[in-house]
Design an enzyme around this catalytic site. Structure first.
Site, PDB file in Angstrom:
ATOM      1  N   GLU A 280       0.826  -1.217   0.000  1.00 19.24           N
ATOM      2  CA  GLU A 280       0.000   0.000   0.000  1.00 19.24           C
ATOM      3  C   GLU A 280       0.856   1.260   0.000  1.00 19.24           C
ATOM      4  O   GLU A 280       0.746   2.099   0.904  1.00 19.24           O
ATOM      5  CB  GLU A 280      -0.879   0.017   1.254  1.00 19.24           C
ATOM      6  CG  GLU A 280      -1.781  -1.175   1.414  1.00 19.24           C
ATOM      7  CD  GLU A 280      -2.512  -1.197   2.756  1.00 19.24           C
ATOM      8  OE1 GLU A 280      -2.180  -0.373   3.634  1.00 19.24           O
ATOM      9  OE2 GLU A 280      -3.397  -2.035   2.916  1.00 19.24           O
ATOM     10  N   ARG A 283       3.329   7.597  -0.363  1.00 21.02           N
ATOM     11  CA  ARG A 283       4.412   8.567  -0.553  1.00 21.02           C
ATOM     12  C   ARG A 283       5.370   8.178  -1.681  1.00 21.02           C
ATOM     13  O   ARG A 283       5.767   9.020  -2.486  1.00 21.02           O
ATOM     14  CB  ARG A 283       5.196   8.672   0.756  1.00 21.02           C
ATOM     15  CG  ARG A 283       6.167   9.825   0.813  1.00 21.02           C
ATOM     16  CD  ARG A 283       7.080   9.692   2.038  1.00 21.02           C
ATOM     17  NE  ARG A 283       6.399   9.364   3.254  1.00 21.02           N
ATOM     18  CZ  ARG A 283       6.006  10.251   4.176  1.00 21.02           C
ATOM     19  NH1 ARG A 283       6.230  11.519   3.986  1.00 21.02           N
ATOM     20  NH2 ARG A 283       5.387   9.846   5.279  1.00 21.02           N
ATOM     21  N   ARG A 319       3.480  19.622   6.432  1.00 24.21           N
ATOM     22  CA  ARG A 319       4.509  18.696   6.925  1.00 24.21           C
ATOM     23  C   ARG A 319       5.653  19.377   7.699  1.00 24.21           C
ATOM     24  O   ARG A 319       6.046  18.867   8.747  1.00 24.21           O
ATOM     25  CB  ARG A 319       5.077  17.846   5.780  1.00 24.21           C
ATOM     26  CG  ARG A 319       4.001  17.044   5.025  1.00 24.21           C
ATOM     27  CD  ARG A 319       4.591  15.971   4.128  1.00 24.21           C
ATOM     28  NE  ARG A 319       5.202  14.929   4.919  1.00 24.21           N
ATOM     29  CZ  ARG A 319       6.462  14.835   5.183  1.00 24.21           C
ATOM     30  NH1 ARG A 319       7.323  15.703   4.687  1.00 24.21           N
ATOM     31  NH2 ARG A 319       6.906  13.871   5.938  1.00 24.21           N
ATOM     32  N   CYS A 350      -1.243  33.290  10.239  1.00 23.19           N
ATOM     33  CA  CYS A 350      -0.988  33.920  11.533  1.00 23.19           C
ATOM     34  C   CYS A 350      -0.674  32.904  12.613  1.00 23.19           C
ATOM     35  O   CYS A 350      -1.488  32.663  13.516  1.00 23.19           O
ATOM     36  CB  CYS A 350      -2.169  34.799  11.898  1.00 23.19           C
ATOM     37  SG  CYS A 350      -2.311  36.132  10.724  1.00 23.19           S
ATOM     38  N   TYR A 379       0.977  13.895   0.843  1.00 27.11           N
ATOM     39  CA  TYR A 379       0.583  14.567   2.093  1.00 27.11           C
ATOM     40  C   TYR A 379       0.786  16.081   2.000  1.00 27.11           C
ATOM     41  O   TYR A 379       1.147  16.728   2.974  1.00 27.11           O
ATOM     42  CB  TYR A 379       1.338  13.966   3.292  1.00 27.11           C
ATOM     43  CG  TYR A 379       1.179  12.459   3.356  1.00 27.11           C
ATOM     44  CD1 TYR A 379      -0.037  11.895   3.698  1.00 27.11           C
ATOM     45  CD2 TYR A 379       2.233  11.607   3.024  1.00 27.11           C
ATOM     46  CE1 TYR A 379      -0.206  10.523   3.715  1.00 27.11           C
ATOM     47  CE2 TYR A 379       2.072  10.227   3.041  1.00 27.11           C
ATOM     48  CZ  TYR A 379       0.850   9.693   3.384  1.00 27.11           C
ATOM     49  OH  TYR A 379       0.681   8.338   3.401  1.00 27.11           O
TER      50      TYR A 379
HETATM   51  N1  LLP Z   1      -1.370   1.942   4.595  1.00 24.24           N
HETATM   52  C1  LLP Z   1      -1.848   2.408   5.761  1.00 24.24           C
HETATM   53  C2  LLP Z   1      -2.733   1.559   6.556  1.00 24.24           C
HETATM   54  C3  LLP Z   1      -1.472   3.692   6.204  1.00 24.24           C
HETATM   55  O1  LLP Z   1      -1.930   4.138   7.362  1.00 24.24           O
HETATM   56  C4  LLP Z   1      -0.591   4.486   5.406  1.00 24.24           C
HETATM   57  C5  LLP Z   1      -0.190   5.820   5.849  1.00 24.24           C
HETATM   58  C6  LLP Z   1      -0.148   3.950   4.191  1.00 24.24           C
HETATM   59  C7  LLP Z   1      -0.552   2.672   3.814  1.00 24.24           C
HETATM   60  C8  LLP Z   1       0.744   4.717   3.254  1.00 24.24           C
HETATM   61  O2  LLP Z   1       1.966   5.065   3.805  1.00 24.24           O
HETATM   62  P1  LLP Z   1       3.100   5.705   2.873  1.00 24.24           P
HETATM   63  O3  LLP Z   1       3.488   4.688   1.850  1.00 24.24           O
HETATM   64  O4  LLP Z   1       2.521   6.907   2.217  1.00 24.24           O
HETATM   65  O5  LLP Z   1       4.190   6.062   3.808  1.00 24.24           O
HETATM   66  N2  LLP Z   1       1.051  12.558   6.926  1.00 24.24           N
HETATM   67  C9  LLP Z   1       2.287  11.876   7.193  1.00 24.24           C
HETATM   68  C10 LLP Z   1       2.227  10.419   6.800  1.00 24.24           C
HETATM   69  C11 LLP Z   1       1.078   9.694   7.444  1.00 24.24           C
HETATM   70  C12 LLP Z   1       0.942   8.275   6.963  1.00 24.24           C
HETATM   71  C13 LLP Z   1      -0.356   7.694   7.393  1.00 24.24           C
HETATM   72  N3  LLP Z   1      -0.584   6.368   6.930  1.00 24.24           N
HETATM   73  C14 LLP Z   1       3.413  12.608   6.490  1.00 24.24           C
HETATM   74  O6  LLP Z   1       3.156  13.646   5.879  1.00 24.24           O
HETATM   75  O7  LLP Z   1       4.564  12.202   6.567  1.00 24.24           O
END
Ligand code: LLP
Length: 424
Positions: A280, A283, A319, A350, A379
């Site tokens: 999954e 990013r 971020r 602000c 994100y």
């Molecule tokens: N699967 C599940 C169950 C998740 O909770 C997430 C991310 C992903 C897959 C995907 O993760 P990735 O491959 O994108 O790392 N807002 C934060 C990141 C939060 C991630 C939340 N869950 C940031 O800007 O770094």
């Protein structure tokens, strides 16, 4: 939407930063700033990287929609045949609008409302990733009411301390709100397996985000494999293992998590269990494929700091202020004779915590110049807000020479849409 051959990614040609073959300056002039620009060709390349690395097993890439749910991005992913990892009925709606096949959609999240479960069940999604005993009861109840069978996996919490850049993005340790301890998962699987309106399909785990080291994945896999074997001993038939997302990208230009290295260790093991592998990534599919372009409004010196005040900040890209996240910043057009100094790149919001970069060595720009905030495809917009009654920015997609305004900048009337005054 098919890809056209051409340059992909962001590069400097003649001093000007381009997305694909299109100068960012031209896009900023046309669509205004702050502006998100995504390269769909690079999104496609990132999908292919995963597919090549994991080609040794039946493999589904369930793109994590929360990273970037823009319909044009999702539609490109749909045309490449990817699935999706979702966490709300809103994300389900986006996926269905974009043409992602329901059976390739997996629904995770610790707090699914019954109404959301119902919608996803009716849409015919691939599976629910169940995160608690009570959620399993709700799922069974909704499925029974609809006289349907709900496909599911239990999200196991493997109690792993995966090193990520911030504690908020670690999800695989026992103290996190996510998943079910492996010891309790067995009991939930038994209950699910006996229920005529539930269908056990796999085992799910997700350990965190922005992970650079393959080891925690292998550790998670070993926990999952232990559970799998127990489940099989009890006669349960499992089709897939989902090892979640979290694959790190290089925000400072360094290489991201080595997918080939991970695949080399993981693929033979998953193969030996005769399972389909689901990953999954969010990013690592869209992060590098996006930039945020902002325009410099003012430069001011105060208390020994050079503040570069831009027209975008934490409302567009949260971020840096929320996680201390690092994003490289560079001028869209390189100019000579600009002194390089440590600066704070801040937005107009602000809040003292409103910044895009701090203490960053930058050629001090002049008002009116454009800056590109890199690796902002994940994100970025998806966490943008209307705080300070700011209109959320426009989003543009590029493929080679082609450009499409995927989402216009919000209007002032968008800001008050649906609001009414009391009639007393
Ligand atoms: N699967 C599940 C169950 C998740 O909770 C997430 C991310 C992903 C897959 C995907 O993760 P990735 O491959 O994108 O790392 N807002 C934060 C990141 C939060 C991630 C939340 N869950 C940031 O800007 O770094």
């Amino acid at each position: 939407m098919e890809s056209t051959p051409g340059l992909s990614g962001f590069r400097r040609l003649g001093g000007e930063l381009h997305c694909g073959e299109v100068p960012l300056e031209e896009l900023a002039r046309r669509y205004g700033t702050p502006l998100y620009v995504y390269d769909l060709a690079l999104v496609g390349e990132n999908v292919r990287r995963f597919r090549t690395a994991f080609s040794g097993v039946p493999f589904t890439l369930a793109y994590s929609v929360k990273a970037n749910g823009n319909l044009s991005v999702l539609n490109r992913l749909a045309s490449l045949g990817t699935g999706a990892d979702i966490v709300s009925a809103g994300e389900l709606h986006r996926c269905l609008q974009a043409g992602i096949r329901p059976r390739d959609i997996y629904f995770a999240g610790v707090g699914k409302r019954p109404e959301e479960v119902e919608r996803a069940l009716e849409a015919g999604i691939g599976a629910f990733h169940v995160e608690s005993a009570h959620e399993l009861e709700v799922l069974a109840k909704v499925a029974e009411e609809k006289d349907l069978r709900a496909p599911l996996a239990i999200r196991v919490n493997p109690d792993i301390h995966s090193p990520t850049f911030h504690e908020y993005t670690r999800t695989g340790h026992a103290a996190s709100k996510f998943g079910v301890p492996a010891s309790e998962a067995l009991e939930l699987y038994r209950r699910a397996n006996e229920h005529e309106h539930l269908a056990v399909r796999g085992v799910d785990v997700h350990i965190g985000s922005q992970i650079m080291d393959p080891d925690p994945y292998m550790e998670a896999w070993r926990t999952v494999r232990g559970l799998l074997r127990l489940l099989r001993d009890e006669g349960m038939k499992l089709e897939y293992v989902d090892l979640g997302g979290g694959f790190g990208v290089g925000y400072r230009g360094e290489p991201g998590l080595d997918l080939d290295f991970l695949a080399e260790a993981l693929v033979p093991q998953v193969q030996a269990e005769g399972l389909e592998l689901i990953l999954e990534p969010g990013r690592s599919v869209v992060g590098e494929a996006g930039v945020l372009v902002v325009q410099v409004l003012h430069v001011k010196r105060s208390g020994g700091t050079v503040f570069v005040v831009a027209d975008g900040g934490m409302t567009e890209l949260l971020r840096p202020s929320h996680y201390g996240g690092f994003h490289a910043v560079e001028p869209v057009v390189k100019r000579d004779h600009r002194p390089v100094e440590p600066v704070d790149l801040v937005g107009p919001i602000c809040e003292s915590g409103d910044f895009l970069a701090r203490d960053r060595e930058l050629a001090v720009p002049e008002p009116g110049e454009l800056l590109a905030v890199r690796t902002a495809g994940a994100y970025g917009f998806s966490m943008a807000s209307n705080y300070n009654a700011r209109r959320r920015p426009a989003e543009v997609v590029v493929d080679g020479t082609r450009v499409h305004l995927a989402r216009p900048r919000e209007s002032y009337s968008d800001l008050v849409r649906g609001e009414t005054l009391p009639d007393w």
